[in-house]
Design an enzyme around this catalytic site. Structure first.
Site, PDB file in Angstrom:
ATOM      1  N   CYS A 104      58.356 115.134   8.932  1.00 18.54           N
ATOM      2  CA  CYS A 104      58.806 116.418   8.395  1.00 18.54           C
ATOM      3  C   CYS A 104      57.633 117.206   7.817  1.00 18.54           C
ATOM      4  CB  CYS A 104      59.866 116.180   7.323  1.00 18.54           C
ATOM      5  SG  CYS A 104      60.478 117.695   6.615  1.00 18.54           S
ATOM      6  N   CYS A 200      64.263 112.946   3.796  1.00 18.07           N
ATOM      7  CA  CYS A 200      63.807 114.322   3.776  1.00 18.07           C
ATOM      8  C   CYS A 200      64.898 115.275   4.272  1.00 18.07           C
ATOM      9  CB  CYS A 200      62.612 114.358   4.730  1.00 18.07           C
ATOM     10  SG  CYS A 200      61.719 115.846   4.838  1.00 18.07           S
TER      11      CYS A 200
END
EC number: 2.8.1.13
Length: 372
Positions: A104, A200
């Protein structure tokens, strides 16, 4: 930096948490031209039907209004699905344990989002990560956050020199306790908000329930390396090397741990003892290696440094031998416990984070271990 703060535009990636709130506050107080931007990367209603992204964005709005900066929201759901979530599913399908936060940061926060910030005329992108950027030399270095317990360089290991040149980590020199104090002193709306954990952008939902929506679970046999059946597992993707919780094996003696997986036969291997020799390895092959600055590895393709194989782990002394442009063998000075394929291996020289890669295969006595 040659520009004065008031002539320097900084976009702050704001999550609705206290860390990014204080990062924005500090930059504003230092005189920068600050814009707060909230990223929506996931269509996220949790198990209780609450859309946490809406709540988080409302907190961002409150904080930005309090400190007097403009705010926007951007949507990267498609990029997140394509670049992060698909990778996450593919790794689990392959029996590995991925680290979506690393991906991410690499693909979304410091690529798609950084590009978006620069398109708005920003000079820098700032985030609430516990890491530091050292611009004193010819090259930009990434250093561990001052608060050793919160240091997040492990998740930032894929950042390149070009990205670091455009990044600021305002709270990297602070301890978490001080960040909370600053938020309270400024009476920020997020001052007492609890830290988020979990994947995330996906947040704190029941992991098994969540994963089973995308990958059908295949229960199978749980047995010792000698073939003694100990029960049934719920699906290999739910287990990681060294795991103790959730095995459901009763009886006396030492606790049981996951020591291996056989993907083809759908077998989960378990053995007793935290220090069981089967949990220890001596080297790994690593792929997708990225360095934070050029020329870190010597001309002979070798590097002696320390490494972490999971977040918050102590540093281990290693020797890195490059075997390709982005591939290497990493040999440990001492055997290391529960090194897991799919996780990040991150390299350090003292406080400097040199870069990292993905653990591919794990070896002991020259033999590849049955970790997938």
């Amino acid at each position: 930096m040659t520009k004065r703060p008031e002539d320097t535009r900084v976009v702050v990636g704001m999550s609705g948490g206290v860390d990014s709130s204080v990062a924005a506050l500090m930059l504003k107080e230092q005189g920068y031209d600050v814009i707060g931007i909230f990223m929506k990367n996931w269509d996220d209603t949790d198990e209780n039907g609450v859309c946490t992204a809406t709540e988080d964005y409302e907190d961002v709005i409150r904080v930005c209004n309090q400190i007097g900066i403009p705010y926007y929201a951007v949507n990267f759901e498609k990029q997140y699905w394509d670049k992060v979530f698909q990778y996450f599913l593919d790794e689990y399908k392959a029996g590995r344990t991925p680290n979506p936060d690393v991906m991410c940061n690499k693909e979304i926060k410091f690529k798609a989002f950084l590009e978006h910030a620069l398109s708005l005329g920003a000079d820098y992108l700032a985030t609430g990560h516990y890491a530091r950027v050292d611009r004193t030399g010819d090259e930009v270095k990434m250093l561990r956050g001052l608060d050793a317990n919160k240091d997040q360089t492990y998740f930032l290991n894929q950042l390149t020199q070009e990205q670091l040149d455009k990044v600021m980590f305002p709270i990297g020199d602070l301890e978490k306790k001080r960040v909370r104090e600053l938020a309270k002193e400024a009476e920020l709306a997020t001052a007492t908000k609890k830290d988020s954990t979990g994947i995330c952008f996906i947040g704190e939902r029941n992991f098994k329930t969540f994963l089973s929506q995308y990958l059908p679970a295949q229960p199978g046999v749980m047995q010792t390396m000698d073939g003694e059946v100990k029960g049934e597992h719920d699906g290999l993707m739910y287990y990681t090397i060294g795991q103790r919780q959730g095995l459901g094996i009763g009886g006396s003696g030492d606790p049981w741990f996951v020591v291996g997986k056989d993907l083809e036969q759908n077998i989960l291997f378990v053995e007793q003892g935290f220090h069981n020799p089967l949990l220890y390895s001596e080297s790994i092959s690593a792929v997708n290696i990225s360095w934070t600055r050029p020329h870190i590895v010597g001309e002979n393709g070798e590097l002696t440094c320390t490494a972490k194989f999971r977040y918050r782990q102590e540093d281990h002394h290693v020797k890195v031998k490059m075997t390709g442009e982005q591939e290497a063998m990493v040999i440990f000075d001492e055997p290391v416990r529960a090194v897991t394929p799919g996780q990040a291996v991150v390299f350090y020289d003292g406080d400097e984070c040199l870069g990292g890669g993905t653990i591919d295969d794990v070896f002991k006595d020259g033999q590849k271990l049955s970790y997938v």
